[in-house]
Scaffold this motif. Structure first.
Motif, PDB file in Angstrom:
ATOM      1  N   TRP A  60      45.576  21.366  42.535  1.00 24.92           N
ATOM      2  CA  TRP A  60      44.880  22.041  41.440  1.00 24.92           C
ATOM      3  C   TRP A  60      45.881  22.476  40.369  1.00 24.92           C
ATOM      4  O   TRP A  60      45.654  22.274  39.174  1.00 24.92           O
ATOM      5  CB  TRP A  60      44.122  23.252  41.980  1.00 24.92           C
ATOM      6  CG  TRP A  60      43.508  24.086  40.894  1.00 24.92           C
ATOM      7  CD1 TRP A  60      43.972  25.251  40.392  1.00 24.92           C
ATOM      8  CD2 TRP A  60      42.314  23.783  40.167  1.00 24.92           C
ATOM      9  NE1 TRP A  60      43.145  25.705  39.405  1.00 24.92           N
ATOM     10  CE2 TRP A  60      42.115  24.825  39.237  1.00 24.92           C
ATOM     11  CE3 TRP A  60      41.406  22.737  40.217  1.00 24.92           C
ATOM     12  CZ2 TRP A  60      41.041  24.849  38.363  1.00 24.92           C
ATOM     13  CZ3 TRP A  60      40.325  22.768  39.349  1.00 24.92           C
ATOM     14  CH2 TRP A  60      40.146  23.804  38.433  1.00 24.92           C
ATOM     15  N   ILE A  61      46.998  23.049  40.782  1.00 28.85           N
ATOM     16  CA  ILE A  61      48.012  23.495  39.819  1.00 28.85           C
ATOM     17  C   ILE A  61      48.582  22.305  39.062  1.00 28.85           C
ATOM     18  O   ILE A  61      48.726  22.343  37.837  1.00 28.85           O
ATOM     19  CB  ILE A  61      49.120  24.290  40.544  1.00 28.85           C
ATOM     20  CG1 ILE A  61      48.557  25.618  41.037  1.00 28.85           C
ATOM     21  CG2 ILE A  61      50.322  24.509  39.641  1.00 28.85           C
ATOM     22  CD1 ILE A  61      49.477  26.380  41.967  1.00 28.85           C
ATOM     23  N   ALA A  62      48.904  21.231  39.769  1.00 26.66           N
ATOM     24  CA  ALA A  62      49.462  20.045  39.107  1.00 26.66           C
ATOM     25  C   ALA A  62      48.445  19.427  38.154  1.00 26.66           C
ATOM     26  O   ALA A  62      48.804  19.018  37.036  1.00 26.66           O
ATOM     27  CB  ALA A  62      49.892  19.022  40.164  1.00 26.66           C
ATOM     28  N   THR A  64      45.817  20.879  36.549  1.00 27.06           N
ATOM     29  CA  THR A  64      45.584  21.691  35.349  1.00 27.06           C
ATOM     30  C   THR A  64      46.808  21.704  34.447  1.00 27.06           C
ATOM     31  O   THR A  64      46.676  21.680  33.223  1.00 27.06           O
ATOM     32  CB  THR A  64      45.197  23.127  35.725  1.00 27.06           C
ATOM     33  OG1 THR A  64      46.186  23.682  36.595  1.00 27.06           O
ATOM     34  CG2 THR A  64      43.847  23.169  36.401  1.00 27.06           C
ATOM     35  N   THR A  65      47.987  21.701  35.024  1.00 29.64           N
ATOM     36  CA  THR A  65      49.206  21.639  34.205  1.00 29.64           C
ATOM     37  C   THR A  65      49.262  20.330  33.432  1.00 29.64           C
ATOM     38  O   THR A  65      49.596  20.301  32.242  1.00 29.64           O
ATOM     39  CB  THR A  65      50.452  21.782  35.094  1.00 29.64           C
ATOM     40  OG1 THR A  65      50.390  23.023  35.786  1.00 29.64           O
ATOM     41  CG2 THR A  65      51.724  21.726  34.271  1.00 29.64           C
ATOM     42  N   PHE A  66      48.903  19.232  34.087  1.00 29.72           N
ATOM     43  CA  PHE A  66      48.875  17.926  33.425  1.00 29.72           C
ATOM     44  C   PHE A  66      47.893  17.949  32.272  1.00 29.72           C
ATOM     45  O   PHE A  66      48.202  17.465  31.174  1.00 29.72           O
ATOM     46  CB  PHE A  66      48.501  16.839  34.443  1.00 29.72           C
ATOM     47  CG  PHE A  66      48.436  15.463  33.868  1.00 29.72           C
ATOM     48  CD1 PHE A  66      49.595  14.748  33.640  1.00 29.72           C
ATOM     49  CD2 PHE A  66      47.219  14.899  33.544  1.00 29.72           C
ATOM     50  CE1 PHE A  66      49.545  13.475  33.100  1.00 29.72           C
ATOM     51  CE2 PHE A  66      47.146  13.628  33.013  1.00 29.72           C
ATOM     52  CZ  PHE A  66      48.311  12.908  32.786  1.00 29.72           C
ATOM     53  N   ILE A  68      46.805  20.485  30.512  1.00 31.67           N
ATOM     54  CA  ILE A  68      47.185  21.398  29.436  1.00 31.67           C
ATOM     55  C   ILE A  68      48.409  20.902  28.671  1.00 31.67           C
ATOM     56  O   ILE A  68      48.487  21.034  27.449  1.00 31.67           O
ATOM     57  CB  ILE A  68      47.435  22.812  30.002  1.00 31.67           C
ATOM     58  CG1 ILE A  68      46.100  23.397  30.476  1.00 31.67           C
ATOM     59  CG2 ILE A  68      48.086  23.715  28.983  1.00 31.67           C
ATOM     60  CD1 ILE A  68      46.229  24.691  31.239  1.00 31.67           C
ATOM     61  N   LEU A  69      49.378  20.319  29.361  1.00 40.26           N
ATOM     62  CA  LEU A  69      50.634  19.944  28.709  1.00 40.26           C
ATOM     63  C   LEU A  69      50.741  18.472  28.345  1.00 40.26           C
ATOM     64  O   LEU A  69      51.227  18.134  27.260  1.00 40.26           O
ATOM     65  CB  LEU A  69      51.812  20.322  29.615  1.00 40.26           C
ATOM     66  CG  LEU A  69      51.962  21.808  29.936  1.00 40.26           C
ATOM     67  CD1 LEU A  69      53.122  22.015  30.891  1.00 40.26           C
ATOM     68  CD2 LEU A  69      52.175  22.605  28.666  1.00 40.26           C
TER      69      LEU A  69
END
Length: 104
Positions: A60-62, A64-66, A68-69
């Protein structure tokens, strides 16, 4: 025809000779090997559950980071490429020489 005087085997410990002895199944299920096997299986299931839960959090963290960035960067690079292609097309239609690629 039951065999008289012979020892009767019981899986559950009930019935049989009535001398209070436990059945084969209850003796095996209470052995130390079975207990340790159940404990190892329980511990493995617990660790697998924890691993899957933490892997899900990391995914989930990876993800959402992908989003957003990286995705906005890809979109901007695509826009820049389209703009360069449009400028190149307009320059060729107007007859102006195409800009030379920058030399290093």
């Amino acid at each position: 025809m039951a065999a008289e005087g012979g020892k009767r085997w019981s899986l559950s410990g009930s019935g049989g000779s009535g001398d209070g002895s436990e059945g084969v199944l209850s003796r095996v299920s209470q052995s130390a090997v079975v207990y340790k096997g159940k404990k190892v299986a329980s511990d493995a299931a617990y660790m697998t559950k924890r691993l899957l839960k933490s892997t899900g959090k990391a995914a989930w963290i990876a993800g959402t980071t992908f989003l957003i960035l990286v995705v906005p960067l890809i979109i901007e690079m695509d826009r820049e490429q389209q703009l360069n292609d449009l400028e190149l097309q307009q320059a060729s239609l107007l007859g102006t020489p195409t800009p030379a690629a920058p030399q290093k």
